[in-house]
Design a protein around this motif. Structure first.
Motif, PDB file in Angstrom:
ATOM      1  N   MET A  68       0.819  -1.208   0.000  1.00 11.08           N
ATOM      2  CA  MET A  68       0.000   0.000   0.000  1.00 11.08           C
ATOM      3  C   MET A  68       0.854   1.259   0.000  1.00 11.08           C
ATOM      4  O   MET A  68       0.628   2.186  -0.779  1.00 11.08           O
ATOM      5  N   ARG A  69       1.828   1.311   0.889  1.00  9.27           N
ATOM      6  CA  ARG A  69       2.661   2.500   0.981  1.00  9.27           C
ATOM      7  C   ARG A  69       3.513   2.683  -0.276  1.00  9.27           C
ATOM      8  O   ARG A  69       3.787   3.816  -0.685  1.00  9.27           O
ATOM      9  N   GLU A  70       3.883   1.606  -0.929  1.00 10.50           N
ATOM     10  CA  GLU A  70       4.638   1.697  -2.182  1.00 10.50           C
ATOM     11  C   GLU A  70       3.819   2.386  -3.269  1.00 10.50           C
ATOM     12  O   GLU A  70       4.363   3.110  -4.097  1.00 10.50           O
ATOM     13  N   ARG A  71       2.517   2.149  -3.268  1.00 12.13           N
ATOM     14  CA  ARG A  71       1.667   2.803  -4.273  1.00 12.13           C
ATOM     15  C   ARG A  71       1.014   4.069  -3.717  1.00 12.13           C
ATOM     16  O   ARG A  71       0.018   4.558  -4.249  1.00 12.13           O
ATOM     17  N   LYS A  72       1.592   4.598  -2.634  1.00 12.13           N
ATOM     18  CA  LYS A  72       1.207   5.891  -2.045  1.00 12.13           C
ATOM     19  C   LYS A  72      -0.175   5.884  -1.412  1.00 12.13           C
ATOM     20  O   LYS A  72      -0.798   6.940  -1.270  1.00 12.13           O
ATOM     21  N   ASP A  73      -0.672   4.710  -1.031  1.00 17.42           N
ATOM     22  CA  ASP A  73      -1.924   4.639  -0.288  1.00 17.42           C
ATOM     23  C   ASP A  73      -1.587   4.857   1.180  1.00 17.42           C
ATOM     24  O   ASP A  73      -0.961   4.023   1.829  1.00 17.42           O
ATOM     25  N   ILE A  83       4.359  18.615   1.325  1.00 16.45           N
ATOM     26  CA  ILE A  83       3.908  18.557  -0.062  1.00 16.45           C
ATOM     27  C   ILE A  83       3.440  17.142  -0.375  1.00 16.45           C
ATOM     28  O   ILE A  83       4.155  16.172  -0.133  1.00 16.45           O
ATOM     29  N   VAL A  84       2.222  17.041  -0.892  1.00 23.60           N
ATOM     30  CA  VAL A  84       1.641  15.756  -1.270  1.00 23.60           C
ATOM     31  C   VAL A  84       1.833  15.563  -2.769  1.00 23.60           C
ATOM     32  O   VAL A  84       1.446  16.430  -3.566  1.00 23.60           O
ATOM     33  N   SER A  85       2.434  14.463  -3.151  1.00 21.05           N
ATOM     34  CA  SER A  85       2.694  14.228  -4.570  1.00 21.05           C
ATOM     35  C   SER A  85       1.395  13.954  -5.325  1.00 21.05           C
ATOM     36  O   SER A  85       0.377  13.554  -4.739  1.00 21.05           O
ATOM     37  N   ARG A  86       1.448  14.171  -6.638  1.00 19.28           N
ATOM     38  CA  ARG A  86       0.295  13.871  -7.499  1.00 19.28           C
ATOM     39  C   ARG A  86      -0.091  12.398  -7.343  1.00 19.28           C
ATOM     40  O   ARG A  86      -1.274  12.071  -7.231  1.00 19.28           O
ATOM     41  N   GLU A  87       0.918  11.507  -7.316  1.00 18.46           N
ATOM     42  CA  GLU A  87       0.642  10.075  -7.210  1.00 18.46           C
ATOM     43  C   GLU A  87      -0.083   9.735  -5.918  1.00 18.46           C
ATOM     44  O   GLU A  87      -1.012   8.918  -5.899  1.00 18.46           O
ATOM     45  N   GLU A  88       0.316  10.377  -4.821  1.00 22.71           N
ATOM     46  CA  GLU A  88      -0.339  10.113  -3.538  1.00 22.71           C
ATOM     47  C   GLU A  88      -1.789  10.591  -3.562  1.00 22.71           C
ATOM     48  O   GLU A  88      -2.685   9.908  -3.070  1.00 22.71           O
ATOM     49  N   LEU A  89      -2.015  11.768  -4.132  1.00 28.86           N
ATOM     50  CA  LEU A  89      -3.394  12.272  -4.233  1.00 28.86           C
ATOM     51  C   LEU A  89      -4.269  11.329  -5.049  1.00 28.86           C
ATOM     52  O   LEU A  89      -5.385  10.989  -4.648  1.00 28.86           O
ATOM     53  N   LEU A  90      -3.763  10.899  -6.191  1.00 24.46           N
ATOM     54  CA  LEU A  90      -4.544  10.017  -7.051  1.00 24.46           C
ATOM     55  C   LEU A  90      -4.864   8.715  -6.329  1.00 24.46           C
ATOM     56  O   LEU A  90      -5.991   8.205  -6.409  1.00 24.46           O
ATOM     57  N   GLN A  91      -3.887   8.160  -5.626  1.00 22.52           N
ATOM     58  CA  GLN A  91      -4.079   6.879  -4.951  1.00 22.52           C
ATOM     59  C   GLN A  91      -5.097   6.970  -3.824  1.00 22.52           C
ATOM     60  O   GLN A  91      -5.880   6.051  -3.591  1.00 22.52           O
ATOM     61  N   ASN A  92      -5.106   8.093  -3.127  1.00 20.68           N
ATOM     62  CA  ASN A  92      -5.934   8.213  -1.929  1.00 20.68           C
ATOM     63  C   ASN A  92      -7.289   8.868  -2.163  1.00 20.68           C
ATOM     64  O   ASN A  92      -8.138   8.828  -1.276  1.00 20.68           O
ATOM     65  N   ILE A  93      -7.491   9.451  -3.328  1.00 23.00           N
ATOM     66  CA  ILE A  93      -8.772  10.104  -3.629  1.00 23.00           C
ATOM     67  C   ILE A  93      -9.591   9.304  -4.633  1.00 23.00           C
ATOM     68  O   ILE A  93     -10.802   9.157  -4.483  1.00 23.00           O
ATOM     69  N   TRP A  94      -8.939   8.762  -5.646  1.00 21.91           N
ATOM     70  CA  TRP A  94      -9.641   8.023  -6.687  1.00 21.91           C
ATOM     71  C   TRP A  94      -9.414   6.527  -6.548  1.00 21.91           C
ATOM     72  O   TRP A  94      -8.372   6.095  -6.049  1.00 21.91           O
ATOM     73  N   SER A  95     -10.377   5.725  -7.003  1.00 23.52           N
ATOM     74  CA  SER A  95     -10.206   4.276  -7.020  1.00 23.52           C
ATOM     75  C   SER A  95      -9.293   3.893  -8.178  1.00 23.52           C
ATOM     76  O   SER A  95      -9.008   4.695  -9.074  1.00 23.52           O
ATOM     77  N   TYR A  96      -8.849   2.653  -8.161  1.00 20.03           N
ATOM     78  CA  TYR A  96      -7.899   2.169  -9.168  1.00 20.03           C
ATOM     79  C   TYR A  96      -8.471   2.281 -10.585  1.00 20.03           C
ATOM     80  O   TYR A  96      -7.758   2.566 -11.530  1.00 20.03           O
TER      81      TYR A  96
END
Length: 218
Positions: free
Chosen positions: A66-71, A169-182
């Motif tokens: 999970m943490r590897e994919r910024k969740d 600073i929150v990366s784009r990848e982290e935002l995408l992972q935690n706001i949108w579904s796969y």
């Protein structure tokens, strides 16, 4: 609050699920890591309760993936181990807390309440973002000098996530992972458009070019 429970002890899991649901939470229970990971890829949870020792992917491996994919979903590890090495491994992987078996429900509640306070989960009162600017999370409403501005659900989620992680600073990848579904990952342009809309009302949002976005207290 929506909670994922990974626990292969059926008797303990039944008691924990019953207690959490009686406390008003929604719980999805899994006995192995593979099915839990599938659920995490399909949807979002507010909190994870992860047993360290389960069949297949164990709690440590699931948290690492999970943490590897910024969740960055908050996680409490459940363990019967009593080794400081295991505790260090969990915290190094990014867990937020530990609870050791056997435990009382009062202790579990206290640890969950701590996570709720730290991350602003189930925040019921409007939070102050700046002078004369408040954010009512449940209704997705910004209150600006007595006037209301309704945000879309996704814009409200982005603002809340940045606020919870204020000061970094929150990366784009982290935002995408935690706001949108796969399955619904948006384009960069879509994310920028949400940030642009939020900036019209919230002066605290900053951009670090090539890195991501942040929320600064004013």
């Amino acid at each position: 609050m929506k909670i994922l429970l990974l626990e292969d002890d059926s008797m303990l899991a039944e008691l924990v699920v019953e207690h959490l649901e009686e406390s008003g939470h929604s719980v999805e229970h899994f006995i192995d890591g593979e099915k839990a990971e599938d659920a995490l890829l399909r949807g979002k949870f507010d909190l994870l309760l992860l047993d360290v020792n389960v069949p297949g992917i164990d709690g440590f491996e699931l948290l690492h993936a999970m943490r590897e994919r910024k969740d960055m979903t908050p996680a409490i590890m459940i363990t019967s181990r009593n080794s400081s090495k295991d505790l260090k491994e969990g915290f190094d992987l990014g867990c937020d807390d530990y609870i050791k078996k056997p435990f009382e429900f009062e202790e579990l509640d206290a640890r969950i309440e701590h996570i709720v306070r730290v991350y602003g989960i189930d925040q019921k009162e409007p939070i102050q973002l700046a002078e004369n600017l408040y954010f009512d999370i449940p209704t997705h409403t910004l209150k600006i000098e007595g006037k209301n501005e309704l945000l879309t659900p996704k814009a409200a989620e982005i603002l809340h996530y940045l606020y919870k992680n204020r000061g970094r600073i929150v990366s784009r990848e982290e935002l995408l992972q935690n706001i949108w579904s796969y399955e619904e990952q948006p384009t960069d342009a879509t994310l920028r458009s949400y940030i642009k809309v939020l900036r019209k009302f919230v002066p605290n949002i900053v951009t670090e070019r090539g890195v991501g976005y942040g929320f600064e207290s004013l």
